[in-house]
Design a protein around this motif. Structure first.
Motif, PDB file in Angstrom:
ATOM      1  N   LYS A  45      -1.289  -1.787 -13.764  1.00  0.00           N
ATOM      2  CA  LYS A  45      -0.904  -0.903 -12.648  1.00  0.00           C
ATOM      3  C   LYS A  45       0.713  -0.560 -12.866  1.00  0.00           C
ATOM      4  CE  LYS A  45       0.074   0.879  -8.923  1.00  0.00           C
ATOM      5  NZ  LYS A  45      -0.408   2.076  -8.270  1.00  0.00           N
ATOM      6  N   ASN A  53      -3.445   3.423 -13.973  1.00  0.00           N
ATOM      7  CA  ASN A  53      -3.017   3.177 -12.526  1.00  0.00           C
ATOM      8  C   ASN A  53      -4.069   3.706 -11.462  1.00  0.00           C
ATOM      9  OD1 ASN A  53      -0.171   2.864 -12.135  1.00  0.00           O
ATOM     10  ND2 ASN A  53       0.107   4.435 -13.582  1.00  0.00           N
ATOM     11  N   ASP A  57      -5.709   0.868  -8.715  1.00  0.00           N
ATOM     12  CA  ASP A  57      -5.424   1.421  -7.252  1.00  0.00           C
ATOM     13  C   ASP A  57      -6.784   1.420  -6.605  1.00  0.00           C
ATOM     14  OD1 ASP A  57      -2.867   1.558  -7.071  1.00  0.00           O
ATOM     15  OD2 ASP A  57      -2.683   3.933  -7.486  1.00  0.00           O
ATOM     16  N   ARG A 110       2.592  -7.239  -8.667  1.00  0.00           N
ATOM     17  CA  ARG A 110       3.190  -5.819  -8.804  1.00  0.00           C
ATOM     18  C   ARG A 110       4.432  -5.756  -7.965  1.00  0.00           C
ATOM     19  NH1 ARG A 110       3.749  -2.162  -5.712  1.00  0.00           N
ATOM     20  NH2 ARG A 110       2.354  -3.008  -4.040  1.00  0.00           N
TER      21      ARG A 110
END
Lengths: 221, 249
Positions: A45, A53, A57, A110
């Motif tokens: 991520k 990404n 997600d 993250r």
């Protein structure tokens, strides 16, 4: 009530202790693999790859947007078909719970890494640190201090979530309640014993984490 | 080591856009070795962006930056970028000292990690620098214990520990309490007097006037006027410079 609880405990204590063992085992395995998988997901991520990404997600959205019980059913039904060999109920459930928890772990890591002040990275760059050194010497150590407490909470969630394994009668604390209840028909006292054991486990862990957190804070402000 | 006869920076038609917003609209200037250059101008005019482009924290959209004769705006590898930045110290408005490292480790981290300077040697140098700013007794403490002025002076000597050829200051006193401004400015001035090539973005007009060899006035992404401080502050040519200085002085 107290009498009933004591009587049940005296006679069926071993069922609960076996249950506790099952819960601890399920939790440990889930926590271990979910942390690894979640970290890997967070790395993807945070990477510069657009594809990675988007994929992470989507993964996080789907996992966080659907109930964990549904996910457990899904993996229990799907996995034996998807892979060529047999999986025990326990294994299917563990996989489901690891997948579920990894999404939350990924988000914690993250978020905390991105929460580190951008100025810290810029200062490191301006001193001529390479991006790798900047990440491991500047960003990560500062993020870890916030990641660990948040992960601790997530671990406690994972422990409680293992009770869902009772749906498939996997040996653990909530299953222990169901076993004792169906033998004794003393629903509430047998449920309370399971509840108290959960409480002891999570309380101990919370204390331990609190101690650990204070240690972290005192090491470096 | 910087070469005496080659400019430290040669900037030609430097442009920088953030999406549709053009922040730098073609800046050209040259900074000589041992020169002290102040950059003044209204907020949002592009001063900081100009400075950040110089050490590649921002990537220029077009134009050229030559550092000691070498082009640095082209595609550089990660390693090349790091090596380039080691020669350019930068001091930020918000200090950006590393809160998880002791004062000493703040200073020794980059030299030991990137220049492979032996630990004892780096520590010795760090203590020399700390003594210079009177913070050697704080070496083993964490920066949270320091005042704003102390943090900023730590940030300055942290940059010095890499032995850079030039120091860039991005509004180094803007976040400080008034009573701490002086200690930071004094240190900056001492360094310029010792010959450190310096580019400083600042709102301290008196200070800019006192220390600069040259002053750049940047507004709206354009280098409106540049000259010696006596000329810029005493007899500005451009209307915008006059307006700005009238408000500031």
């Amino acid at each position: 009530m107290l009498n009933a609880i004591l009587r049940i405990w005296n006679k069926y204590g071993f069922v609960y202790l076996n249950g506790l063992l099952g819960t601890l085992r399920l939790s440990a395995v889930t926590v271990f693999f979910a942390t690894i998988l979640g970290t890997v997901l967070a790395v993807f991520k945070l990477s510069k790859s657009r594809t990675a990404n988007v994929l992470v997600d989507a993964y996080v959205e789907v996992i966080r947007g659907t109930p964990v019980l549904l996910q457990i059913y899904f993996f229990w039904l799907l996995l034996p078909k998807a892979i060529g060999f047999e999986l025990s109920d326990t294994q299917s459930i563990i996989i489901a719970m690891v997948v579920n928890a990894s999404a939350y772990v990924c988000e914690i890591i993250r978020a905390e890494i991105q929460a580190v002040d951008i100025g810290q990275r810029e200062a490191a760059f301006s001193l001529g640190l390479t991006p790798v050194h900047t990440f491991f010497r500047i960003t990560l150590p500062q993020a870890v201090k916030n990641i660990l407490p948040a992960l601790g909470n997530e671990f406690i969630n994972m422990i409680k979530q293992t009770s869902l394994a009772s749906v498939f009668f996997v040996q653990e604390l909530t299953t222990a309640y169901r076993t004792v209840q169906s033998t004794t028909f003393l629903s509430i006292p047998s449920l309370m014993i399971s509840g108290m054991i959960y409480l002891v486990v999570t309380f101990t862990l919370t204390r331990f984490l609190g101690l650990f957190e204070r240690r972290l804070r005192s090491n470096a402000p | 080591m910087p070469l005496e006869n080659v400019p430290v920076f040669e900037v030609t038609d430097l442009r920088k856009s953030f999406r549709d917003l053009e922040v730098l609209k073609g800046i050209s200037t040259t900074v000589q070795n041992r020169e002290t250059v102040s950059v003044i101008g209204p907020s949002g005019g592009g001063k900081s962006t100009f400075l950040r482009c110089l050490n590649l924290l921002e990537e220029a959209t077009s134009g050229s930056i030559r550092f000691e004769g070498k082009e640095v705006t082209g595609p550089l590898s990660v390693k090349e970028k790091a090596l380039y930045r080691q020669r350019i110290g930068m001091v930020f408005q918000n200090y950006n000292v590393f809160p998880h490292l002791t004062v000493l480790d703040n200073i020794t981290l980059a030299p030991t990690l990137e220049k492979k300077i032996p630990k004892e040697q780096a520590v010795q140098r760090a203590y020399e620098l700390l003594e210079r700013i009177g913070l050697d007794d704080k070496a083993k403490e964490y920066p949270t214990r320091l005042s704003g002025g102390q943090k900023q002076r730590l940030a300055i000597i942290r940059a010095l520990a890499m032995d850079p050829d030039v120091l860039l200051y991005d509004e180094p006193t803007s976040a400080l309490d008034p009573e701490m401004v002086k200690e930071v400015l004094t240190l900056i001035q001492e360094l310029t007097e010792q010959g450190m090539t310096t580019i400083i973005v600042t709102h301290e007009m008196q200070f800019a006037r006192a220390i600069s060899d040259r002053v750049l006035f940047i507004d709206n992404g354009i280098l409106v006027e540049e000259g010696v401080p006596e000329q810029i502050f005493g007899d500005p040519v451009q209307e915008r410079t006059k307006e700005f200085l009238a408000k500031m002085l």
